[in-house]
Design a protein around this motif. Sequence first.
Motif, PDB file in Angstrom:
ATOM      1  N   GLY A   1       0.782  -1.230   0.000  1.00 28.50           N
ATOM      2  CA  GLY A   1       0.000   0.000   0.000  1.00 28.50           C
ATOM      3  C   GLY A   1       0.817   1.285   0.000  1.00 28.50           C
ATOM      4  N   ILE A   2       2.116   1.214  -0.257  1.00 31.76           N
ATOM      5  CA  ILE A   2       2.893   2.449  -0.334  1.00 31.76           C
ATOM      6  C   ILE A   2       3.246   2.721  -1.792  1.00 31.76           C
ATOM      7  CG2 ILE A   2       3.802   2.193   2.008  1.00 31.76           C
ATOM      8  CD1 ILE A   2       6.490   1.382   0.815  1.00 31.76           C
ATOM      9  N   THR A   3       3.492   3.995  -2.079  1.00 31.71           N
ATOM     10  CA  THR A   3       3.808   4.391  -3.447  1.00 31.71           C
ATOM     11  C   THR A   3       5.240   3.983  -3.791  1.00 31.71           C
ATOM     12  OG1 THR A   3       4.697   6.537  -2.826  1.00 31.71           O
ATOM     13  CG2 THR A   3       2.300   6.412  -3.193  1.00 31.71           C
ATOM     14  N   PRO A   4       5.576   3.932  -5.082  1.00 33.40           N
ATOM     15  CA  PRO A   4       6.960   3.639  -5.462  1.00 33.40           C
ATOM     16  C   PRO A   4       7.958   4.642  -4.854  1.00 33.40           C
ATOM     17  CG  PRO A   4       5.531   3.366  -7.350  1.00 33.40           C
ATOM     18  CD  PRO A   4       4.684   3.962  -6.251  1.00 33.40           C
ATOM     19  N   GLU A   5       7.570   5.923  -4.774  1.00 32.85           N
ATOM     20  CA  GLU A   5       8.449   6.933  -4.172  1.00 32.85           C
ATOM     21  C   GLU A   5       8.676   6.632  -2.688  1.00 32.85           C
ATOM     22  OE1 GLU A   5       7.402  11.225  -3.005  1.00 32.85           O
ATOM     23  OE2 GLU A   5       8.414  11.457  -4.948  1.00 32.85           O
ATOM     24  N   GLN A   6       7.614   6.266  -1.959  1.00 31.56           N
ATOM     25  CA  GLN A   6       7.747   5.913  -0.547  1.00 31.56           C
ATOM     26  C   GLN A   6       8.594   4.651  -0.389  1.00 31.56           C
ATOM     27  OE1 GLN A   6       3.527   5.720   0.212  1.00 31.56           O
ATOM     28  NE2 GLN A   6       3.591   7.575   1.474  1.00 31.56           N
TER      29      GLN A   6
ATOM     30  N   ASP B   1      12.186   5.717  -0.842  1.00 34.15           N
ATOM     31  CA  ASP B   1      12.632   6.419   0.364  1.00 34.15           C
ATOM     32  C   ASP B   1      12.919   5.423   1.494  1.00 34.15           C
ATOM     33  OD1 ASP B   1      12.440   8.857  -0.892  1.00 34.15           O
ATOM     34  OD2 ASP B   1      10.525   9.403   0.047  1.00 34.15           O
ATOM     35  N   ALA B   2      12.053   4.424   1.651  1.00 34.86           N
ATOM     36  CA  ALA B   2      12.250   3.406   2.692  1.00 34.86           C
ATOM     37  C   ALA B   2      13.507   2.592   2.409  1.00 34.86           C
ATOM     38  CB  ALA B   2      11.027   2.493   2.778  1.00 34.86           C
ATOM     39  N   ARG B   3      13.739   2.246   1.136  1.00 30.68           N
ATOM     40  CA  ARG B   3      14.938   1.487   0.772  1.00 30.68           C
ATOM     41  C   ARG B   3      16.192   2.280   1.099  1.00 30.68           C
ATOM     42  NH1 ARG B   3      18.809   1.417  -2.365  1.00 30.68           N
ATOM     43  NH2 ARG B   3      18.132   3.158  -3.636  1.00 30.68           N
TER      44      ARG B   3
END
Length: 168
Positions: free
Chosen positions: A6-11, A14-16
Amino acid sequence: RTNTAGITPEQREDARKAEADPKLLPEKPIKVPRLTWADVHVNYRGAHILGRNVPLDDVAVRMDLVDGTINVHPVSFGVGKGKLLANANIVPISNTQVRAKADIRLENLDVSRLMAATHTFQGSGTISGVGAFEGVGNSVATLAGNGNGGVKMAMSGGDLSALLVYLS
């Protein structure tokens, strides 16, 4: 985590990056022009926070974003029978910089509950205290790096100096 649904590719990216970077505080710039896009008033209450490494029992937040200025008054988290309370004010001072000011109050935080979340240290007792911070910067890391503040803490039923030495 990068595999969170449920997170966007941008999120996800950022998490990576956050997982790959050993720095504690994010250096991602705060986008000051984005703060002025709307006036927002939020009241949020969560009775339970689910998470294996989260020592928080509940959360309550009241936040206002008006003309680019963010006021959080207050945010509170439950930790066992204790509470962590904070008020914060973030004011844009240019197109790239913000001034942040915060005060924090700890009330009878259960050390064993906090340490259980770290999986590295056992402890007991409760911590209470107050703190204040003010800084200018374009990210959380630069705000902390350029900031001034102080903390006063007391511990009951444990050894605060041993705990602080271990944590440092």
